[in-house]
Design a protein around this motif. Structure first.
Motif, short mmCIF file in Angstrom:
data_model
loop_
_atom_site.label_atom_id
_atom_site.label_comp_id
_atom_site.label_asym_id
_atom_site.label_seq_id
_atom_site.Cartn_x
_atom_site.Cartn_y
_atom_site.Cartn_z
N TYR A 289 -57.29 25.33 4.45
CA TYR A 289 -56.37 26.45 4.30
C TYR A 289 -56.71 27.28 3.06
O TYR A 289 -56.66 28.51 3.10
N GLN A 290 -57.01 26.60 1.97
CA GLN A 290 -57.32 27.31 0.72
C GLN A 290 -58.57 28.18 0.87
O GLN A 290 -58.60 29.32 0.39
N ARG A 291 -59.58 27.64 1.54
CA ARG A 291 -60.80 28.43 1.75
C ARG A 291 -60.53 29.63 2.64
O ARG A 291 -61.01 30.74 2.38
N ALA A 292 -59.73 29.42 3.70
CA ALA A 292 -59.40 30.53 4.60
C ALA A 292 -58.55 31.57 3.89
O ALA A 292 -58.77 32.78 4.05
N ALA A 293 -57.59 31.13 3.10
CA ALA A 293 -56.72 32.05 2.37
C ALA A 293 -57.52 32.88 1.38
O ALA A 293 -57.26 34.07 1.20
#
Length: 262
Positions: A225-229
């Motif tokens: 999620y952090q990478r996508a965000a």
């Protein structure tokens, strides 16, 4: 003895490098892996992109397509369409898709769904995932795209293309056009996520969080999620917020008012 490249060839290569830097499309299958690409040609770069892409387009269909992008960014649609037609004739599937979008919407050309479909089908058969997804978007009655065929086309493109891997993963996850296959979908999302595809990173977060199609792993889910965000994916940003603030406080009517964060 090694022979030096002619001056005109070295110049042509330099023009293409600069054209790529300013106007390459991140989703263009013709784009070399080491070229990052830009979502849109920046206004400040338009004139320079047109200059270098015009020179490079004499020997590169990719540069022709990119020249069209630069013209479109400047609002010169007749010039953009002319460049995309030439690029399409030379086999640029991205140019086919752009022309198909124009025909489907009637932007700059007379609206012609039949011509749009032909262009999308040519691009799809050549493995361009946007060709496949735009075919599906046309929809409508007897002309509606066959999801089984869409799966087949995406499967071919997914051998090398992150966007196709993501799109095919969505079809497998939903059971569209064939059996539902969470494990297969997860494997495809993982491949695309390894190439920093924002949507695939978000889906990998969801699959890891739920234990769908493979092991449940909350730490991995958060990392995905952090990478996508960080790449701008809004669904991933919302998922991170839910992880940080998992308890929803509602009013007496059951409407969410706020979240409790830890």
């Amino acid at each position: 003895m090694m022979l030096a490249a002619p001056n005109w060839l070295r110049a042509q290569s330099a023009d293409l490098v600069l054209c790529d830097r300013l106007a390459a499309d991140p989703a263009d299958p013709d784009k070399p892996a080491d070229v990052k690409g830009v979502g849109e040609v920046a206004a400040a770069d338009v004139a320079t992109a047109i200059k270098f892409c015009k020179v490079a387009s004499g020997a590169s269909r990719r540069a022709l397509y990119q020249l069209g992008r630069a013209y479109a960014a400047k609002g010169q649609m007749p010039e953009a369409i002319a460049a995309w037609r030439k690029a399409s004739d030379k086999g640029s599937t991205s140019a086919m898709v752009e022309l198909g979008v124009l025909y489907a919407t009637g932007s700059g050309v007379a609206r012609d769904e039949v011509e749009a479909r032909k262009l999308f089908e040519r691009a799809a058969r050549a493995g361009n995932p946007r060709g496949v997804t735009n075919l599906a978007a046309l929809g409508g009655g007897a002309a509606s795209t066959d999801p089984v065929r869409a799966r087949e086309l995406l499967a071919k493109a997914a051998e090398t293309n992150a966007e196709a891997q993501y799109q095919l993963g969505l079809m497998l996850a939903d059971g569209t056009g064939g059996p539902k296959d969470d494990a297969g979908a997860r494997a495809l999302f993982e491949k695309a996520a390894a190439q920093n595809h924002p949507g695939a990173l978000e889906r990998m977060g969801a699959f890891a969080q739920e234990g769908r199609g493979g092991p449940k792993d909350s730490a991995a889910a958060k990392a995905y999620y952090q990478r996508a965000a960080a790449l701008g994916d809004e669904d991933a940003k919302k998922a991170l917020k839910r992880l940080e603030c998992p308890i929803v406080i509602g009013d007496k009517h059951g409407n969410a008012v706020t979240n409790l964060c830890f």
